[in-house]
Design a protein around this motif. Sequence first.
Motif, PDB file in Angstrom:
ATOM      1  N   GLY A 178      65.273  39.276  42.970  1.00  0.00           N
ATOM      2  CA  GLY A 178      64.928  40.761  43.966  1.00  0.00           C
ATOM      3  C   GLY A 178      66.477  40.720  44.999  1.00  0.00           C
ATOM      4  N   LYS A 179      65.810  41.451  45.884  1.00  0.00           N
ATOM      5  CA  LYS A 179      67.139  42.182  46.464  1.00  0.00           C
ATOM      6  C   LYS A 179      66.892  41.444  47.973  1.00  0.00           C
ATOM      7  CE  LYS A 179      68.332  45.948  50.092  1.00  0.00           C
ATOM      8  NZ  LYS A 179      68.205  47.502  49.821  1.00  0.00           N
ATOM      9  N   GLU A 180      65.089  41.049  48.128  1.00  0.00           N
ATOM     10  CA  GLU A 180      65.495  40.290  49.569  1.00  0.00           C
ATOM     11  C   GLU A 180      65.798  38.677  49.643  1.00  0.00           C
ATOM     12  OE1 GLU A 180      64.609  41.497  52.153  1.00  0.00           O
ATOM     13  OE2 GLU A 180      64.913  43.926  51.587  1.00  0.00           O
ATOM     14  N   ALA A 181      65.530  37.862  48.386  1.00  0.00           N
ATOM     15  CA  ALA A 181      66.277  36.609  47.991  1.00  0.00           C
ATOM     16  C   ALA A 181      67.578  36.797  48.174  1.00  0.00           C
ATOM     17  CB  ALA A 181      65.438  36.276  47.022  1.00  0.00           C
ATOM     18  N   ALA A 182      68.071  38.018  47.686  1.00  0.00           N
ATOM     19  CA  ALA A 182      69.721  37.270  47.171  1.00  0.00           C
ATOM     20  C   ALA A 182      70.179  37.798  48.837  1.00  0.00           C
ATOM     21  CB  ALA A 182      69.916  39.151  46.322  1.00  0.00           C
ATOM     22  N   LYS A 183      69.233  38.567  49.445  1.00  0.00           N
ATOM     23  CA  LYS A 183      69.824  39.111  50.974  1.00  0.00           C
ATOM     24  C   LYS A 183      69.711  37.572  52.030  1.00  0.00           C
ATOM     25  CE  LYS A 183      69.419  42.168  54.817  1.00  0.00           C
ATOM     26  NZ  LYS A 183      68.740  42.765  55.407  1.00  0.00           N
ATOM     27  N   ALA A 184      68.772  37.229  51.815  1.00  0.00           N
ATOM     28  CA  ALA A 184      68.259  35.613  52.375  1.00  0.00           C
ATOM     29  C   ALA A 184      70.030  34.542  51.847  1.00  0.00           C
ATOM     30  CB  ALA A 184      67.274  34.881  52.323  1.00  0.00           C
ATOM     31  N   TRP A 185      69.473  34.528  50.732  1.00  0.00           N
ATOM     32  CA  TRP A 185      70.906  34.228  50.291  1.00  0.00           C
ATOM     33  C   TRP A 185      72.000  34.493  51.354  1.00  0.00           C
ATOM     34  CZ3 TRP A 185      75.430  34.815  47.389  1.00  0.00           C
ATOM     35  CH2 TRP A 185      76.112  33.364  46.605  1.00  0.00           C
ATOM     36  N   ALA A 186      72.816  35.422  50.791  1.00  0.00           N
ATOM     37  CA  ALA A 186      73.900  35.828  51.184  1.00  0.00           C
ATOM     38  C   ALA A 186      74.851  35.693  52.784  1.00  0.00           C
ATOM     39  CB  ALA A 186      74.148  37.379  50.767  1.00  0.00           C
ATOM     40  N   GLN A 187      73.566  35.412  53.953  1.00  0.00           N
ATOM     41  CA  GLN A 187      73.022  35.561  54.841  1.00  0.00           C
ATOM     42  C   GLN A 187      73.307  33.597  54.897  1.00  0.00           C
ATOM     43  OE1 GLN A 187      72.582  37.589  57.985  1.00  0.00           O
ATOM     44  NE2 GLN A 187      73.874  36.038  58.167  1.00  0.00           N
ATOM     45  N   GLY A 188      72.585  32.880  54.801  1.00  0.00           N
ATOM     46  CA  GLY A 188      72.819  31.584  54.637  1.00  0.00           C
ATOM     47  C   GLY A 188      74.433  31.382  53.970  1.00  0.00           C
ATOM     48  N   VAL A 189      75.172  31.521  52.736  1.00  0.00           N
ATOM     49  CA  VAL A 189      76.409  31.341  52.942  1.00  0.00           C
ATOM     50  C   VAL A 189      76.817  31.630  54.314  1.00  0.00           C
ATOM     51  CG1 VAL A 189      78.066  31.997  51.150  1.00  0.00           C
ATOM     52  CG2 VAL A 189      75.735  31.442  49.867  1.00  0.00           C
ATOM     53  N   VAL A 190      76.400  32.866  54.466  1.00  0.00           N
ATOM     54  CA  VAL A 190      77.245  33.549  55.251  1.00  0.00           C
ATOM     55  C   VAL A 190      77.822  32.458  56.962  1.00  0.00           C
ATOM     56  CG1 VAL A 190      78.074  35.098  56.925  1.00  0.00           C
ATOM     57  CG2 VAL A 190      77.470  35.732  55.149  1.00  0.00           C
ATOM     58  N   ASP A 191      76.373  32.190  57.054  1.00  0.00           N
ATOM     59  CA  ASP A 191      76.128  30.718  57.689  1.00  0.00           C
ATOM     60  C   ASP A 191      76.866  29.674  57.649  1.00  0.00           C
ATOM     61  OD1 ASP A 191      74.187  32.525  59.390  1.00  0.00           O
ATOM     62  OD2 ASP A 191      72.765  32.238  58.787  1.00  0.00           O
ATOM     63  N   ASN A 192      76.949  29.081  56.353  1.00  0.00           N
ATOM     64  CA  ASN A 192      77.457  27.876  56.206  1.00  0.00           C
ATOM     65  C   ASN A 192      79.342  28.383  56.081  1.00  0.00           C
ATOM     66  OD1 ASN A 192      75.081  26.898  55.857  1.00  0.00           O
ATOM     67  ND2 ASN A 192      74.967  27.097  54.533  1.00  0.00           N
ATOM     68  N   MET A 193      78.978  29.238  56.251  1.00  0.00           N
ATOM     69  CA  MET A 193      81.117  29.493  55.614  1.00  0.00           C
ATOM     70  C   MET A 193      82.523  28.530  56.865  1.00  0.00           C
ATOM     71  SD  MET A 193      81.598  33.252  54.823  1.00  0.00           S
ATOM     72  CE  MET A 193      80.805  33.445  53.471  1.00  0.00           C
ATOM     73  N   ALA A 194      82.719  28.286  56.233  1.00  0.00           N
ATOM     74  CA  ALA A 194      83.755  27.111  57.266  1.00  0.00           C
ATOM     75  C   ALA A 194      84.267  28.281  58.022  1.00  0.00           C
ATOM     76  CB  ALA A 194      85.189  26.248  56.604  1.00  0.00           C
ATOM     77  N   ARG A 195      85.348  29.394  57.289  1.00  0.00           N
ATOM     78  CA  ARG A 195      86.402  29.755  57.614  1.00  0.00           C
ATOM     79  C   ARG A 195      85.861  31.019  57.279  1.00  0.00           C
ATOM     80  NH1 ARG A 195      91.120  27.922  53.931  1.00  0.00           N
ATOM     81  NH2 ARG A 195      90.357  28.804  51.485  1.00  0.00           N
ATOM     82  N   ALA A 196      86.463  32.225  57.302  1.00  0.00           N
ATOM     83  CA  ALA A 196      86.416  33.535  57.375  1.00  0.00           C
ATOM     84  C   ALA A 196      86.923  33.956  56.344  1.00  0.00           C
ATOM     85  CB  ALA A 196      86.833  34.941  59.024  1.00  0.00           C
ATOM     86  N   PRO A 197      86.102  34.802  55.246  1.00  0.00           N
ATOM     87  CA  PRO A 197      86.902  35.001  53.721  1.00  0.00           C
ATOM     88  C   PRO A 197      88.462  35.168  53.408  1.00  0.00           C
ATOM     89  CG  PRO A 197      84.781  36.031  53.890  1.00  0.00           C
ATOM     90  CD  PRO A 197      85.051  35.413  55.053  1.00  0.00           C
ATOM     91  N   GLN A 198      89.649  34.456  52.593  1.00  0.00           N
ATOM     92  CA  GLN A 198      90.493  34.634  52.810  1.00  0.00           C
ATOM     93  C   GLN A 198      91.036  34.568  51.256  1.00  0.00           C
ATOM     94  OE1 GLN A 198      92.988  31.391  55.471  1.00  0.00           O
ATOM     95  NE2 GLN A 198      91.195  32.568  56.863  1.00  0.00           N
ATOM     96  N   GLY A 199      92.247  35.245  50.720  1.00  0.00           N
ATOM     97  CA  GLY A 199      92.784  34.632  50.204  1.00  0.00           C
ATOM     98  C   GLY A 199      91.662  34.640  48.376  1.00  0.00           C
ATOM     99  N   GLY A 200      92.969  34.354  47.155  1.00  0.00           N
ATOM    100  CA  GLY A 200      91.885  34.129  46.092  1.00  0.00           C
ATOM    101  C   GLY A 200      91.461  33.151  45.633  1.00  0.00           C
ATOM    102  N   ASP A 201      90.368  32.455  45.036  1.00  0.00           N
ATOM    103  CA  ASP A 201      89.821  31.413  44.102  1.00  0.00           C
ATOM    104  C   ASP A 201      90.595  29.771  44.520  1.00  0.00           C
ATOM    105  OD1 ASP A 201      88.333  32.725  43.399  1.00  0.00           O
ATOM    106  OD2 ASP A 201      88.073  32.072  41.717  1.00  0.00           O
TER     107      ASP A 201
END
Length: 340
Positions: A178-201
């Motif tokens: 569902g949308k709310e759970a997915a949003k909470a997950w995405a926010q948690g991943v952003v909070d855990n990022m070591a750096r701003a997203p960059q580059g490819g896989d």
Amino acid sequence: MTKTTATFPMILAATLGAALPALAAEELNLYSARHYDTDERLYSDFTKATGITINRIEGKADELVTRMKAEGANSPADILITVDTSRLKRAKDAGVLQSVDSELLEAAVPANLQDSDNQWFGVSQRARIIFYDKAAVANPPATYADLADPAYKGMVCIRSSSNTYNQTLLASIVEHEGKEAAKAWAQGVVDNMARAPQGGDTDQLRGIVSGECAIAVSNTYYFARAIRTDVDGVSADIERIGWVFPDQDGNGAHVNLSGAGIAKHAPNRDNAVKFMEYLVSEQAQSYFADGNDEYPVVAGFKGNAAVQKLGVFKADEVDLSAVATKLPVALEIFNQVGWE
């Protein structure tokens, strides 16, 4: 959707074998967003087997779809082949594909890896999984949900929200949770990022080697390629990197596709059907796996040694056609949580 998998090999043999005399000296116009030199053999083998000459135009998926739409009924395109469900959905939504009634494709491709209206079919797949620094992470994430756990704050490297692989991954979470759970997950991943997203896989894997990231998300074929060949910044220290197929006790690891569909105004439609059916043949499926370190979509075919080294895993069997409908919600969530 009824499947007749047991009849697939017989159907394939009859289809390709009987086609040779009638298709000699004919042609096929392929619009391709797959830019892999290893696909050359795929095309040349098809021509050798059928006598059909392939005329290929390459470009980015969205550019090719825009071109097909602008060309309209005068488009020379017979086949569109591209990577990821999100791009296949955009092609369908743009009205540049048509439904295909093929017993062979229906039998060969699992129902969850094809469009609900038979406008596109998966032809190869990759798993989007978790990699980690063995020296820095004693208890790596076991699920996608774990990537949002505060225990991994400042450790995660992952691509931008504009990346189609991430869009489809998030859309699959929307479909499951569902949308709310997915949003909470995405926010948690952003909070855990070591750096701003960059580059490819591959750059996410390089981040582990450089020490910038302790955890990364990547498609399997990038890592398998680094096992099989010399990939700068990864291969020399590849033993440092461990991997986890997520959600093995739950839904299974998310997979994304290379897929193909027949153009709406295909001038060589019969040849296009033959090519689509060739893509799920043993020869083509083995070549997808061997040539580009991917997984076949047809059961029974194995990947190369590098792919096999990753091990057997449980794949998420969610209907990717349904996931595609959640892509607008995924994009909305990315914007809301500030995932660059």
